[in-house]
Design a protein around this motif. Structure first.
Motif, PDB file in Angstrom:
ATOM      1  N   TYR A 114       3.849 -12.839 -11.924  1.00  0.00           N
ATOM      2  CA  TYR A 114       2.867 -13.558 -11.185  1.00  0.00           C
ATOM      3  C   TYR A 114       1.933 -12.653 -11.177  1.00  0.00           C
ATOM      4  CZ  TYR A 114       0.769 -15.126  -6.795  1.00  0.00           C
ATOM      5  OH  TYR A 114       0.034 -15.682  -6.056  1.00  0.00           O
TER       6      TYR A 114
ATOM      7  N   ILE B 147      -2.559 -13.050 -10.373  1.00  0.00           N
ATOM      8  CA  ILE B 147      -3.558 -13.593  -9.147  1.00  0.00           C
ATOM      9  C   ILE B 147      -4.998 -13.132  -9.293  1.00  0.00           C
ATOM     10  CG2 ILE B 147      -3.074 -12.060  -7.389  1.00  0.00           C
ATOM     11  CD1 ILE B 147      -3.173 -14.000  -5.349  1.00  0.00           C
TER      12      ILE B 147
ATOM     13  N   TYR C   7      -8.728 -12.413  -7.472  1.00  0.00           N
ATOM     14  CA  TYR C   7      -9.505 -12.451  -6.255  1.00  0.00           C
ATOM     15  C   TYR C   7     -11.061 -12.222  -6.486  1.00  0.00           C
ATOM     16  CZ  TYR C   7      -5.246 -11.706  -3.502  1.00  0.00           C
ATOM     17  OH  TYR C   7      -3.904 -11.926  -2.829  1.00  0.00           O
TER      18      TYR C   7
ATOM     19  N   PRO D  89     -11.534  -9.125   0.024  1.00  0.00           N
ATOM     20  CA  PRO D  89     -11.129  -9.942  -1.134  1.00  0.00           C
ATOM     21  C   PRO D  89     -10.642 -11.560  -0.945  1.00  0.00           C
ATOM     22  CG  PRO D  89     -10.106  -7.776  -1.394  1.00  0.00           C
ATOM     23  CD  PRO D  89     -10.616  -7.979  -0.089  1.00  0.00           C
TER      24      PRO D  89
ATOM     25  N   PHE E 293      -3.297  -3.813  -8.191  1.00  0.00           N
ATOM     26  CA  PHE E 293      -4.459  -4.366  -8.447  1.00  0.00           C
ATOM     27  C   PHE E 293      -5.397  -3.820  -9.680  1.00  0.00           C
ATOM     28  CE2 PHE E 293      -5.303  -7.318  -5.061  1.00  0.00           C
ATOM     29  CZ  PHE E 293      -4.471  -7.025  -4.376  1.00  0.00           C
TER      30      PHE E 293
ATOM     31  N   TYR F  16       4.879 -10.954   5.742  1.00  0.00           N
ATOM     32  CA  TYR F  16       4.345  -9.564   5.272  1.00  0.00           C
ATOM     33  C   TYR F  16       3.041  -9.228   5.536  1.00  0.00           C
ATOM     34  CZ  TYR F  16       8.198  -9.743   1.792  1.00  0.00           C
ATOM     35  OH  TYR F  16       9.509  -9.774   1.138  1.00  0.00           O
TER      36      TYR F  16
ATOM     37  N   TYR G 173       0.192  -5.752   5.134  1.00  0.00           N
ATOM     38  CA  TYR G 173      -0.235  -4.613   3.950  1.00  0.00           C
ATOM     39  C   TYR G 173      -1.279  -3.909   4.647  1.00  0.00           C
ATOM     40  CZ  TYR G 173       2.471  -8.043   1.166  1.00  0.00           C
ATOM     41  OH  TYR G 173       3.462  -9.002   0.379  1.00  0.00           O
TER      42      TYR G 173
ATOM     43  N   TYR H 182      -4.263  -1.509   2.677  1.00  0.00           N
ATOM     44  CA  TYR H 182      -4.801  -1.040   1.357  1.00  0.00           C
ATOM     45  C   TYR H 182      -6.108  -0.169   1.803  1.00  0.00           C
ATOM     46  CZ  TYR H 182      -2.483  -4.551  -1.432  1.00  0.00           C
ATOM     47  OH  TYR H 182      -1.359  -5.360  -1.819  1.00  0.00           O
TER      48      TYR H 182
ATOM     49  N   LEU I 193      -8.299  -1.546  -5.308  1.00  0.00           N
ATOM     50  CA  LEU I 193      -7.370  -1.606  -3.978  1.00  0.00           C
ATOM     51  C   LEU I 193      -5.897  -0.798  -4.178  1.00  0.00           C
ATOM     52  CD1 LEU I 193      -8.055  -5.233  -3.100  1.00  0.00           C
ATOM     53  CD2 LEU I 193      -8.433  -3.301  -1.759  1.00  0.00           C
TER      54      LEU I 193
ATOM     55  N   LEU J 175      -2.037   0.354  -2.514  1.00  0.00           N
ATOM     56  CA  LEU J 175      -1.410   0.076  -1.330  1.00  0.00           C
ATOM     57  C   LEU J 175      -0.999   1.572  -0.771  1.00  0.00           C
ATOM     58  CD1 LEU J 175       0.216  -2.453   0.117  1.00  0.00           C
ATOM     59  CD2 LEU J 175       2.125  -1.734  -1.523  1.00  0.00           C
TER      60      LEU J 175
ATOM     61  N   TYR K 172       3.384  -1.382   3.591  1.00  0.00           N
ATOM     62  CA  TYR K 172       3.455  -2.598   4.032  1.00  0.00           C
ATOM     63  C   TYR K 172       4.737  -2.910   4.813  1.00  0.00           C
ATOM     64  CZ  TYR K 172       7.079  -3.000   0.230  1.00  0.00           C
ATOM     65  OH  TYR K 172       8.424  -2.986  -0.322  1.00  0.00           O
TER      66      TYR K 172
ATOM     67  N   PHE L  74      -8.391  -2.100   3.969  1.00  0.00           N
ATOM     68  CA  PHE L  74      -8.137  -3.666   4.357  1.00  0.00           C
ATOM     69  C   PHE L  74      -6.658  -3.936   4.691  1.00  0.00           C
ATOM     70  CE2 PHE L  74     -11.918  -5.470   2.834  1.00  0.00           C
ATOM     71  CZ  PHE L  74     -12.504  -4.460   2.031  1.00  0.00           C
TER      72      PHE L  74
ATOM     73  N   GLU M  40       0.750 -14.741  -2.768  1.00  0.00           N
ATOM     74  CA  GLU M  40      -0.796 -14.570  -2.660  1.00  0.00           C
ATOM     75  C   GLU M  40      -1.121 -13.991  -1.282  1.00  0.00           C
ATOM     76  OE1 GLU M  40       0.463 -17.524  -2.789  1.00  0.00           O
ATOM     77  OE2 GLU M  40      -0.255 -19.165  -1.346  1.00  0.00           O
ATOM     78  N   GLN M  41      -1.910 -13.043  -1.414  1.00  0.00           N
ATOM     79  CA  GLN M  41      -2.026 -12.281  -0.013  1.00  0.00           C
ATOM     80  C   GLN M  41      -3.398 -12.671   0.186  1.00  0.00           C
ATOM     81  OE1 GLN M  41      -1.604  -7.971  -0.713  1.00  0.00           O
ATOM     82  NE2 GLN M  41       0.545  -8.288  -1.602  1.00  0.00           N
ATOM     83  N   TYR M  42      -3.589 -12.621   1.850  1.00  0.00           N
ATOM     84  CA  TYR M  42      -5.121 -12.811   2.337  1.00  0.00           C
ATOM     85  C   TYR M  42      -5.542 -11.749   3.203  1.00  0.00           C
ATOM     86  CZ  TYR M  42      -3.371 -17.559   0.970  1.00  0.00           C
ATOM     87  OH  TYR M  42      -3.066 -18.615   0.529  1.00  0.00           O
ATOM     88  N   PHE M  43      -6.686 -11.383   2.910  1.00  0.00           N
ATOM     89  CA  PHE M  43      -7.082 -10.262   3.371  1.00  0.00           C
ATOM     90  C   PHE M  43      -8.012 -10.302   4.384  1.00  0.00           C
ATOM     91  CE2 PHE M  43      -6.307  -7.090   0.156  1.00  0.00           C
ATOM     92  CZ  PHE M  43      -5.653  -7.647  -0.812  1.00  0.00           C
ATOM     93  N   GLY M  44      -8.063  -9.172   5.466  1.00  0.00           N
ATOM     94  CA  GLY M  44      -8.878  -9.241   6.551  1.00  0.00           C
ATOM     95  C   GLY M  44     -10.352  -8.759   6.195  1.00  0.00           C
TER      96      GLY M  44
END
Lengths: 112, 117
Positions: free
Chosen positions: A32, A34, A36, A44, A102, B31, B33, B35, B43, B45, B48, B90, B105-109
């Motif tokens: 997978y 991705i 950003y 991101p 990443f 989930y 995480y 970073y 980035l 990790l 998590y 993050f 897919e991850q969504y970031f602050g």
């Protein structure tokens, strides 16, 4: 503080051009991928993703191409706009895992 | 990142002091995480979580601990801050609870800029 954009490879394009940002990966078990986008001072932002059973996936103005033979991923941005200026990261996930690894990123600079 | 907040957004602290960063989500994602982002490294990790009270180490976990006592909150603690922990931190979330298929897919602050002097 020092910007994350320093020390990164940079792609400079003119507004309206198509941009291609490349990413090489090393793990043949990655299933997978991705992309950003990160603007200065922000987190991101998800652009598009692709699973390893696909070669190409299209979104709005963006296309991701995956070449598993040479372990290469690319992000194509059509009709690049000044608002596309940012750092672009690819990330990969290894099969059987839930975490992403990443890349260091590429800075895209779009001139009007 | 409307559903993910981080606090504080900026902090300056002295070497040797404890620091706790908070990530709060309203998206009911399973989930979470942490970073860190440094020039030249991208980035990386730290830790998590895959559920309440379930956590695991990442690539750069030394000097950091985490806790998740409820779905919405994930705390990152630096027990004794060092100058090498100066960074932008993050939080990210992924996989809405109850999803029928896995999503990665991850969504970031918005990030927390931490300076250790």
């Amino acid at each position: 503080g020092e910007s994350v954009g320093l020390h990164l490879p940079t792609l400079s394009v003119q507004e309206g051009d198509n941009s291609i940002i490349n990413c090489a990966y090393s793990n043949s078990a990655s299933d997978y991928f991705i992309w950003y986008k990160q603007e200065s001072g922000k987190g991101p932002q998800f652009i598009i993703d692709i699973r390893s059973n696909m070669d190409k996936r299209q979104g709005q103005r963006v296309t991701v191409l995956l070449n598993k033979t040479v372990k290469h991923l690319s992000l194509q941005i059509a009709a690049t706009q000044p608002g596309d200026s940012a750092v672009y990261f690819c990330a990969e996930k290894s099969s059987g895992y839930s975490t992403l690894t990443f890349g260091k990123g590429t800075m895209l600079l779009v001139s009007p | 990142d409307a559903g993910i907040t981080q606090s504080p957004r900026h902090k300056v602290t002295e070497t040797g002091t404890p620091v706790t960063l908070r990530c709060h989500q309203t998206e009911n994602h399973r989930y979470m995480y942490w970073y860190r982002q440094d020039p030249g490294h991208g980035l990386r990790l730290i830790h998590y979580s895959y559920g309440v009270k379930d956590t695991d180490k990442g690539e750069v976990s030394d000097g950091y601990s985490v806790s998740r006592s409820k779905t919405e909150d994930f705390l990152l603690t630096l027990e004794s801050a060092t100058s090498s922990q100066t960074s932008v931190y993050f939080c990210a979330i992924s996989e809405r609870s109850g999803s029928l298929s896995p999503s990665y897919e991850q969504y970031f602050g918005p990030g927390t800029r931490l300076t250790v002097t």
